[in-house]
Scaffold this active site. Structure first.
Site, PDB file in Angstrom:
ATOM      1  N   HIS A 111      37.543  36.686  35.475  1.00 15.23           N
ATOM      2  CA  HIS A 111      37.554  37.559  36.492  1.00 15.23           C
ATOM      3  C   HIS A 111      35.815  38.026  35.768  1.00 15.23           C
ATOM      4  CE1 HIS A 111      37.894  41.752  37.850  1.00 15.23           C
ATOM      5  NE2 HIS A 111      36.549  42.010  36.999  1.00 15.23           N
ATOM      6  N   GLU A 181      31.542  31.171  36.494  1.00 16.01           N
ATOM      7  CA  GLU A 181      32.767  30.897  36.009  1.00 16.01           C
ATOM      8  C   GLU A 181      32.634  29.461  35.973  1.00 16.01           C
ATOM      9  OE1 GLU A 181      35.138  33.243  38.354  1.00 16.01           O
ATOM     10  OE2 GLU A 181      33.597  34.727  39.194  1.00 16.01           O
TER      11      GLU A 181
HETATM   12  C1  GRF Z   1      36.841  34.256  41.467  1.00 20.33           C
HETATM   13  O1  GRF Z   1      35.591  34.737  40.934  1.00 20.33           O
HETATM   14  C2  GRF Z   1      37.303  34.375  39.711  1.00 20.33           C
HETATM   15  O2  GRF Z   1      36.327  35.214  38.868  1.00 20.33           O
HETATM   16  C3  GRF Z   1      38.946  35.522  40.399  1.00 20.33           C
HETATM   17  O3  GRF Z   1      39.187  35.281  41.775  1.00 20.33           O
HETATM   18  C4  GRF Z   1      37.995  34.269  42.121  1.00 20.33           C
HETATM   19  C5  GRF Z   1      38.536  32.976  42.715  1.00 20.33           C
HETATM   20  O4  GRF Z   1      37.758  31.615  42.784  1.00 20.33           O
HETATM   21  N1  GRF Z   1      39.870  35.780  39.916  1.00 20.33           N
HETATM   22  P1  GRF Z   1      38.426  30.398  43.137  1.00 20.33           P
HETATM   23  O5  GRF Z   1      39.803  30.744  44.055  1.00 20.33           O
HETATM   24  O6  GRF Z   1      38.392  30.024  42.007  1.00 20.33           O
HETATM   25  O7  GRF Z   1      37.258  29.770  43.933  1.00 20.33           O
END
Ligand code: GRF
Length: 208
Positions: A111, A181
């Protein structure tokens, strides 16, 4: 040691799935992506999965309207690919309760905020970052957490902060958090598949 088969569930571009896959290629991880499931047949991430020889699955769109059908389809796919760990990486549908219960503490989600702030229904993508800016927060970040039945409520495993800058837009903040992330998710999967995460009630402990 056998590699843990992982299912990655996506809905869009799949950059976290790609970061995970690249980390698996670069460093020796006890994990491999056994299948990618997308809630949309047009998700960009599916193309990367196919180009990289990962089974890339998208069910019929109607299926997502029926909880029982989704449950059956997902559990069938997990069983077909011997899935041991499930990673929600930008997956926008709610995981049915029966699936959560069938995989206790074996489903994680990433998240793009510091839960429990800025989580829950409707808090996805740009909405999260705009809400952080509107509130006037000085920091935001990312959380990788176990998935519970309600959105964004399971115990956090890893959380890290980034600064919110005075001239940030939702897009610039999202980009800064996305970099984080891409580091945090592979780290969490590595820890989990090496048995380095203990859980007691809501408290997780990383053994390093
Ligand atoms: C990311 O920011 C994740 O935290 C959220 O949705 C986004 C997905 O990005 N749950 P991606 O599809 O991995 O590029």
């Amino acid at each position: 040691m056998e590699k843990t088969p992982i299912a990655v569930l996506i809905s869009g571009r799949g950059s976290n799935m790609i970061a995970l896959h690249e980390a698996m290629r670069k460093q020796s991880m006890h994990a491999e992506i056994a299948c990618v499931i997308s809630s949309s047949a047009s998700a960009e991430g599916l193309q990367y999965a196919r180009e990289n020889s990962m089974p890339a699955i998208s069910y019929k769109p109607e299926l997502w309207r029926d909880d029982q059908q989704v449950t059956d389809a997902i559990l069938h796919t997990f069983s077909e690919y011997h899935v041991q760990l499930v990673v929600l990486a930008g997956f926008l549908k709610k995981i049915p309760e029966a699936v959560v219960r069938a995989f206790p503490n074996r489903i994680v989600n990433i998240h793009p905020a510091l839960l429990p702030a800025f989580g829950g229904k409707g808090m996805y993508g740009r909405h999260v970052h705009q809400a952080v800016l509107d509130y006037g927060c000085k920091v935001s970040g990312a959380t990788v957490h176990f998935v519970a039945v309600d959105y964004d409520t399971g115990p956090p495993i890893l959380q890290e902060c980034v600064p919110v800058k005075a001239d940030d837009t939702a897009e610039s903040l999202a980009a800064r958090i996305l970099q984080l992330e891409h580091r945090l998710l592979p780290k969490c999967v590595d820890l989990l598949t090496r048995g380095k995460v203990q859980i007691e009630g809501r408290t997780t402990r990383v053994l390093e």
